[in-house]
Design a protein around this motif. Structure first.
Motif, short mmCIF file in Angstrom:
data_model
loop_
_atom_site.label_atom_id
_atom_site.label_comp_id
_atom_site.label_asym_id
_atom_site.label_seq_id
_atom_site.Cartn_x
_atom_site.Cartn_y
_atom_site.Cartn_z
N ASN A 83 0.90 -1.21 0.10
CA ASN A 83 -0.20 0.30 0.17
C ASN A 83 0.94 1.50 -0.03
O ASN A 83 0.66 2.06 -0.65
N VAL A 84 2.31 1.73 0.89
CA VAL A 84 2.59 2.30 1.02
C VAL A 84 3.06 2.80 -0.17
O VAL A 84 3.76 3.57 -1.51
N SER A 85 3.94 1.50 -0.82
CA SER A 85 4.52 2.12 -2.68
C SER A 85 3.20 2.21 -3.67
O SER A 85 4.11 2.75 -4.10
N ARG A 86 2.11 1.85 -3.07
CA ARG A 86 1.28 2.17 -3.98
C ARG A 86 0.92 3.91 -4.16
O ARG A 86 0.85 4.88 -4.86
N ASP A 87 1.28 4.36 -2.82
CA ASP A 87 0.67 5.74 -2.12
C ASP A 87 2.14 6.58 -2.88
O ASP A 87 2.07 7.04 -3.48
N VAL A 88 3.27 6.25 -2.39
CA VAL A 88 4.86 6.43 -3.35
C VAL A 88 4.70 6.65 -5.13
O VAL A 88 5.10 7.47 -5.56
N GLN A 89 3.61 5.62 -5.77
CA GLN A 89 3.29 5.75 -6.95
C GLN A 89 2.19 6.87 -7.88
O GLN A 89 2.96 8.15 -8.09
N SER A 90 1.64 7.33 -6.74
CA SER A 90 0.40 8.17 -6.61
C SER A 90 1.11 9.48 -6.22
O SER A 90 0.81 11.08 -7.31
N LEU A 91 1.79 9.63 -5.86
CA LEU A 91 2.66 11.27 -5.26
C LEU A 91 3.43 11.40 -5.37
O LEU A 91 3.84 12.37 -6.26
N SER A 92 4.52 10.57 -6.71
CA SER A 92 5.16 10.32 -7.51
C SER A 92 4.76 11.53 -8.48
O SER A 92 4.93 11.83 -9.62
#
Length: 325
Positions: free
Chosen positions: A227-236
């Motif tokens: 989930n954190v990895s998906r958050d990082v992708q969306s934030l990028s």
């Protein structure tokens, strides 16, 4: 300073590691803040592994920042620091998973660590393992990065209003107003560039972390990392969008500065053209020739003044009629 966070007790500062032969058995997180070389040597002795130095963490190659050695996992990420100041920066932080323990090595004080330490007591004792704490810590780091990104977006929106202004009120701005706003644009651009670099570093770390056996065995931590990895992708992606807005704002500010400078030059150009005919009239009647009938004209002086005024007014209204003023 080295602090040991135990699973069932309060944090324990370890000022003198040379005097002990082993770390507390329930120490699940060893936080090393600006450690000296002696403290690093003592930690290596107590843990039986070689910790990366400050110089090692500066390497940019993925193989030097993400690797497994003797069963321990070594991870290095660039985290945002001093984001609330006018000079944000990145600091390299090392994360080491050595058996059930998490070891962090940092040479700065990112706010995300303070937030995580404050919320550490809310984590159940049975979930205080090295892998689980690392997943929670990474979640806090990404949440803090998202907060800084949100503040940057809000600042850019306000700055956009200031740059373009309220055209209804038509309030005259100071001469160096836009030049000062360029400094704010540069500050937001610097913050956003640091955010994007940090997110890129975290993305590589999370991708590597999800593949290690210890993370695969802890389903809750694995799902949290996903989930954190998906958050990082969306934030990028959102950071890239904001970067485009900042670029547009920079181009617009420079364009407005050029427009204002051109308007000033236009005013001077028109003023010189308006005053050129009166200057010509004054030059003609200022010549000292002997045979000039107008010099003996009784109303020559007021007539020449009137002619100069008329010759200045006519170009002025002509420019107004053409829309050049």
């Amino acid at each position: 300073m080295i602090t040991a966070y135990c699973s069932g007790s309060k944090p324990l500062e370890l000022p003198d590691l040379s005097a002990i032969d082993r770390l507390p058995d329930d120490a699940v997180w060893i936080d090393m803040v600006d450690p000296s070389r002696e403290e690093e040597a003592n930690i290596e002795r107590l843990l039986g592994l070689e910790v990366p130095t400050r110089e090692d963490m500066k390497d940019i190659e993925p193989s030097s920042r993400l690797y497994i050695e003797d069963g321990s996992v070594f991870l290095t990420a660039s985290l945002l620091c001093k984001a609330d100041t006018s000079l944000p920066m990145l600091t390299d932080v090392a994360f080491i998973l050595a058996g059930p323990r998490l070891i962090t090595i940092r040479y700065a004080q990112p706010k995300s660590f303070a937030l995580f330490i404050a919320a550490l007591q809310r984590i159940p004792q049975d979930r205080r393992t090295g892998v689980a704490l690392l997943a929670k810590l990474l979640e806090t780091i990404v949440d803090r990065t998202a907060e800084v990104l949100e503040q940057t977006v809000a600042g850019v929106d306000i700055l956009s209003v200031h740059v373009f202004g309220d055209r209804v009120k038509k309030v005259r701005r100071p001469g160096n107003y836009l030049e000062e706003k360029l400094k704010d644009i540069a500050r937001y651009h610097r913050t956003l560039s640091k955010i994007r670099d940090s997110l890129s570093s975290l993305s590589r770390l999370l991708t590597f972390l999800q593949a290690i056996p210890a993370m695969q065995q802890d389903h809750e931590a694995r799902d949290l990392c996903r989930n954190v990895s998906r958050d990082v992708q969306s934030l990028s992606e959102h950071a890239s969008f904001v970067a485009g807005n900042i670029t547009f704002l920079l181009d617009a500010s420079l364009g407005l500065i050029n427009i204002e400078q051109n308007a000033i030059i236009k005013i001077f150009s028109i003023a010189s053209v308006v005053f050129l005919p009166p200057t010509l009239v004054a030059s003609v009647y200022g010549m000292n020739f002997e045979h000039m009938p107008e010099l003996h004209f009784a109303f020559g002086y007021p007539a020449s003044l009137l002619l100069m005024v008329v010759s200045a007014i006519v170009p002025f209204f002509f420019f107004r009629w053409k829309g050049w003023l």
